[in-house]
Design a protein around this motif. Structure first.
Motif, PDB file in Angstrom:
ATOM      1  N   LEU A  39     -59.430 -81.626 -39.588  1.00 58.33           N
ATOM      2  CA  LEU A  39     -58.360 -81.055 -38.775  1.00 58.33           C
ATOM      3  C   LEU A  39     -58.984 -80.297 -37.616  1.00 58.33           C
ATOM      4  CD1 LEU A  39     -56.233 -79.612 -41.707  1.00 58.33           C
ATOM      5  CD2 LEU A  39     -55.638 -81.608 -40.327  1.00 58.33           C
ATOM      6  N   SER A  40     -58.533 -80.592 -36.402  1.00 53.38           N
ATOM      7  CA  SER A  40     -59.177 -79.986 -35.239  1.00 53.38           C
ATOM      8  C   SER A  40     -58.191 -79.843 -34.087  1.00 53.38           C
ATOM      9  CB  SER A  40     -60.374 -80.842 -34.793  1.00 53.38           C
ATOM     10  OG  SER A  40     -59.938 -82.115 -34.355  1.00 53.38           O
ATOM     11  N   GLU A  41     -58.607 -79.035 -33.116  1.00 54.44           N
ATOM     12  CA  GLU A  41     -57.878 -78.978 -31.848  1.00 54.44           C
ATOM     13  C   GLU A  41     -58.012 -80.323 -31.143  1.00 54.44           C
ATOM     14  OE1 GLU A  41     -56.082 -76.425 -31.195  1.00 54.44           O
ATOM     15  OE2 GLU A  41     -56.978 -74.744 -32.297  1.00 54.44           O
ATOM     16  N   LEU A  42     -57.136 -80.592 -30.186  1.00 50.66           N
ATOM     17  CA  LEU A  42     -57.192 -81.853 -29.451  1.00 50.66           C
ATOM     18  C   LEU A  42     -58.468 -81.937 -28.635  1.00 50.66           C
ATOM     19  CD1 LEU A  42     -53.508 -82.197 -28.183  1.00 50.66           C
ATOM     20  CD2 LEU A  42     -54.499 -82.917 -30.355  1.00 50.66           C
ATOM     21  N   THR A  43     -58.997 -83.134 -28.508  1.00 46.86           N
ATOM     22  CA  THR A  43     -60.279 -83.311 -27.813  1.00 46.86           C
ATOM     23  C   THR A  43     -60.175 -83.030 -26.318  1.00 46.86           C
ATOM     24  OG1 THR A  43     -59.789 -85.686 -27.594  1.00 46.86           O
ATOM     25  CG2 THR A  43     -61.127 -84.990 -29.482  1.00 46.86           C
ATOM     26  N   ASP A  44     -58.983 -83.186 -25.734  1.00 46.51           N
ATOM     27  CA  ASP A  44     -58.828 -82.920 -24.294  1.00 46.51           C
ATOM     28  C   ASP A  44     -58.394 -81.480 -24.021  1.00 46.51           C
ATOM     29  OD1 ASP A  44     -56.326 -83.175 -25.364  1.00 46.51           O
ATOM     30  OD2 ASP A  44     -55.516 -84.447 -23.777  1.00 46.51           O
ATOM     31  N   GLY A  72     -59.451 -72.704 -35.945  1.00 44.66           N
ATOM     32  CA  GLY A  72     -59.178 -73.192 -34.605  1.00 44.66           C
ATOM     33  C   GLY A  72     -59.027 -72.062 -33.603  1.00 44.66           C
ATOM     34  N   TRP A  73     -58.186 -72.303 -32.617  1.00 45.63           N
ATOM     35  CA  TRP A  73     -57.957 -71.297 -31.577  1.00 45.63           C
ATOM     36  C   TRP A  73     -56.841 -70.334 -31.978  1.00 45.63           C
ATOM     37  CZ3 TRP A  73     -59.273 -71.696 -25.902  1.00 45.63           C
ATOM     38  CH2 TRP A  73     -60.488 -72.364 -25.730  1.00 45.63           C
ATOM     39  N   GLN A  74     -56.055 -70.699 -32.986  1.00 44.35           N
ATOM     40  CA  GLN A  74     -55.053 -69.816 -33.568  1.00 44.35           C
ATOM     41  C   GLN A  74     -54.560 -70.476 -34.857  1.00 44.35           C
ATOM     42  OE1 GLN A  74     -51.419 -71.561 -30.784  1.00 44.35           O
ATOM     43  NE2 GLN A  74     -52.128 -69.503 -30.418  1.00 44.35           N
ATOM     44  N   ASN A  75     -54.103 -69.690 -35.792  1.00 47.27           N
ATOM     45  CA  ASN A  75     -53.541 -70.255 -37.017  1.00 47.27           C
ATOM     46  C   ASN A  75     -52.218 -70.942 -36.722  1.00 47.27           C
ATOM     47  OD1 ASN A  75     -55.711 -69.140 -38.378  1.00 47.27           O
ATOM     48  ND2 ASN A  75     -54.557 -67.386 -39.152  1.00 47.27           N
ATOM     49  N   ARG A  76     -51.979 -72.069 -37.417  1.00 48.12           N
ATOM     50  CA  ARG A  76     -50.745 -72.832 -37.203  1.00 48.12           C
ATOM     51  C   ARG A  76     -50.049 -73.079 -38.536  1.00 48.12           C
ATOM     52  NH1 ARG A  76     -54.243 -73.871 -33.157  1.00 48.12           N
ATOM     53  NH2 ARG A  76     -53.521 -75.151 -31.421  1.00 48.12           N
ATOM     54  N   MET A  77     -48.791 -73.559 -38.435  1.00 46.60           N
ATOM     55  CA  MET A  77     -48.095 -74.095 -39.608  1.00 46.60           C
ATOM     56  C   MET A  77     -47.572 -75.481 -39.244  1.00 46.60           C
ATOM     57  SD  MET A  77     -44.345 -72.284 -39.817  1.00 46.60           S
ATOM     58  CE  MET A  77     -43.167 -72.426 -38.448  1.00 46.60           C
ATOM     59  N   LEU A  78     -47.528 -76.350 -40.234  1.00 46.46           N
ATOM     60  CA  LEU A  78     -46.993 -77.694 -40.022  1.00 46.46           C
ATOM     61  C   LEU A  78     -45.481 -77.637 -39.908  1.00 46.46           C
ATOM     62  CD1 LEU A  78     -49.257 -79.644 -42.480  1.00 46.46           C
ATOM     63  CD2 LEU A  78     -48.969 -80.210 -40.070  1.00 46.46           C
ATOM     64  N   CYS A  79     -44.940 -78.349 -38.922  1.00 46.80           N
ATOM     65  CA  CYS A  79     -43.499 -78.313 -38.674  1.00 46.80           C
ATOM     66  C   CYS A  79     -42.730 -79.349 -39.487  1.00 46.80           C
ATOM     67  CB  CYS A  79     -43.210 -78.535 -37.190  1.00 46.80           C
ATOM     68  SG  CYS A  79     -43.728 -77.151 -36.169  1.00 46.80           S
ATOM     69  N   ARG A  80     -43.388 -80.414 -39.916  1.00 41.74           N
ATOM     70  CA  ARG A  80     -42.712 -81.383 -40.774  1.00 41.74           C
ATOM     71  C   ARG A  80     -43.751 -82.131 -41.590  1.00 41.74           C
ATOM     72  NH1 ARG A  80     -41.645 -86.778 -38.258  1.00 41.74           N
ATOM     73  NH2 ARG A  80     -42.891 -86.924 -36.365  1.00 41.74           N
ATOM     74  N   GLY A 104     -61.828 -69.385 -30.422  1.00 39.44           N
ATOM     75  CA  GLY A 104     -62.393 -69.670 -31.732  1.00 39.44           C
ATOM     76  C   GLY A 104     -63.111 -71.005 -31.748  1.00 39.44           C
ATOM     77  N   THR A 105     -63.105 -71.652 -32.916  1.00 35.71           N
ATOM     78  CA  THR A 105     -63.745 -72.950 -33.079  1.00 35.71           C
ATOM     79  C   THR A 105     -62.701 -74.058 -32.997  1.00 35.71           C
ATOM     80  OG1 THR A 105     -63.476 -72.986 -35.482  1.00 35.71           O
ATOM     81  CG2 THR A 105     -65.422 -71.867 -34.611  1.00 35.71           C
ATOM     82  N   ASP A 106     -63.154 -75.308 -33.044  1.00 36.67           N
ATOM     83  CA  ASP A 106     -62.234 -76.437 -32.977  1.00 36.67           C
ATOM     84  C   ASP A 106     -61.595 -76.761 -34.325  1.00 36.67           C
ATOM     85  OD1 ASP A 106     -62.611 -76.823 -30.290  1.00 36.67           O
ATOM     86  OD2 ASP A 106     -64.204 -78.311 -30.556  1.00 36.67           O
ATOM     87  N   ARG A 107     -62.203 -76.374 -35.420  1.00 35.22           N
ATOM     88  CA  ARG A 107     -61.811 -76.860 -36.742  1.00 35.22           C
ATOM     89  C   ARG A 107     -60.784 -75.959 -37.431  1.00 35.22           C
ATOM     90  NH1 ARG A 107     -65.700 -80.612 -38.433  1.00 35.22           N
ATOM     91  NH2 ARG A 107     -66.342 -81.711 -36.533  1.00 35.22           N
ATOM     92  N   HIS A 108     -59.893 -76.625 -38.189  1.00 29.92           N
ATOM     93  CA  HIS A 108     -58.914 -75.946 -39.039  1.00 29.92           C
ATOM     94  C   HIS A 108     -59.120 -76.370 -40.485  1.00 29.92           C
ATOM     95  CE1 HIS A 108     -56.730 -75.012 -35.334  1.00 29.92           C
ATOM     96  NE2 HIS A 108     -55.953 -74.210 -36.046  1.00 29.92           N
TER      97      HIS A 108
END
Length: 289
Positions: A39-44, A72-80, A104-108
C-alpha cells in the motif's frame, strides 16, 4: 438478507451487540491477509483521496470500508470495500483521518483498527473528496473527550481511548457460526455488518466492536431492545440494492430507504460483505442525509 437471523444481545452502558447468523455454502476464495499487498501513495504524487494497492499474491485480498491505513503522508480510512485481484495494481478510494500532516514516507499498512461510525463514509454513493471536510469535523468531536492532538488524528484519539473501550467491550466475543454483528447505541440500532463466512467475521469482530465502543463512550447508557434490532433487519430486507461501481474483482451494490442504507460488495454472484446503516440514528443522520 432475508436469511439473516438475529440472536440475543449483550449490553454494556450505551453499547448493545447482537450476533447475526446467515446461511453460507461455499469456501472462502479470498484472503484478508494483506501480507502480499503493498500500500503506497500514488507514484505521480500523493493525493488525499487515493492510495495504490499492489497485490503480488495469488489470491484476491479483501479490504473493508472503514479500515484504517496508517503511515504515508497522512493516515487514511477506506471509503468502500474492495477485492484487490491477484497480481494486480488497483487504486483505493480513501479519506484522510489526520488533518494536519502532509509529509512522511510512501508506504501504508493496515492498523487492525476501524474508523468509528461518526467518521465513516458509508453512503456508498458519495466520493470521499465530497465528504472530507465532514470527516475532519467529526474527528474533532473527540477533542473534548480525549484532548486535542497535534495532527487531529483519529488514530491518536483511538489510542487514548484504549483503556475505556477495553473495559466496555471486555468478553464480548463472536459465537460459533456467527457471520455478522448488529450494533445498537443508546437504545437504537446504528448499523449491521455481515460477511459470507464466519472466518471473516471472526477476523474483523474485534475491530468492529471496538470502533462501536469508541462511539458509545459519551452516549446515554440505554440498552437497545431486541424488538428494535429485529425491526431494523426486517426493514433492511425490503431495500432493493443495485450495482453502482466496480470494486476491484467485485462490484459495489447500494440501495436505501428512509430506514436503512444498504451497501455491499458482491463477487461471483453473492455478497462477500454487507453493511446496513440506520440513517435515523443521531450518529449517522447528518453524515448520510
Amino acid at each position: 438478507m432475508d436469511r439473516l437471523h438475529v440472536g440475543r444481545g449483550t449490553t454494556r452502558g450505551a453499547l448493545s451487540v447482537f450476533p447475526i447468523w446467515g446461511e453460507y455454502d461455499r469456501p472462502k476464495a479470498y484472503t484478508l491477509c494483506a501480507d502480499t499487498v503493498m500500500l503506497s501513495e500514488l507514484t505521480d504524487g500523493p493525493r488525499v483521496e487515493r492510495l495504490m494497492a499492489l497485490n503480488g499474491g495469488e489470491r484476491p485480498v479483501l479490504f473493508l470500508e472503514g479500515q484504517l491505513l496508517e503511515g504515508g503522508w497522512q493516515n487514511r480510512m477506506l471509503c468502500r470495500s474492495v477485492l484487490v485481484p491477484a497480481r494486480t495494481r488497483l487504486p483505493l478510494e480513501v479519506a484522510c483521518v489526520e488533518a494536519h500532516r502532509w509529509n512522511g514516507t510512501d508506504r501504508h499498512q493496515l492498523s487492525g483498527r476501524r474508523a468509528s461510525m461518526r467518521v465513516r463514509n458509508t453512503s456508498g454513493s458519495t466520493p470521499a473528496s465530497q465528504t472530507q471536510h465532514e470527516v475532519w469535523q467529526r474527528i474533532s468531536e473527540y477533542d473534548a473527550q480525549f484532548g486535542v492532538n497535534e495532527t487531529s488524528s483519529l488514530t491518536e484519539h483511538t489510542v487514548r481511548a484504549t483503556k475505556a473501550v477495553d473495559e466496555l467491550v471486555d468478553r464480548i466475543e463472536p459465537l460459533p457460526g456467527q457471520t455478522g454483528v448488529l450494533i445498537g447505541i443508546s437504545g437504537q440500532p446504528v448499523m449491521l455488518e455481515a460477511f459470507d463466512s464466519p472466518t471473516t467475521l471472526r477476523h474483523q469482530f474485534r475491530s468492529i466492536v471496538r470502533a462501536a465502543g469508541l462511539d458509545a463512550l459519551d452516549q446515554r447508557p440505554e440498552p437497545t431492545p431486541a424488538r428494535r434490532a429485529f425491526r431494523f433487519v426486517d426493514r433492511a430486507t425490503l431495500v432493493s440494492a443495485a450495482p453502482t461501481a466496480p470494486a476491484g474483482a467485485g462490484t459495489t451494490v447500494h440501495g436505501r430507504s428512509q430506514y436503512a442504507v444498504v451497501t455491499g460488495l458482491a463477487w461471483r454472484r453473492h455478497l462477500v460483505h454487507l453493511s446496513v446503516i440506520n440513517p435515523r440514528h443521531t450518529l449517522n443522520a447528518a453524515r448520510i442525509a
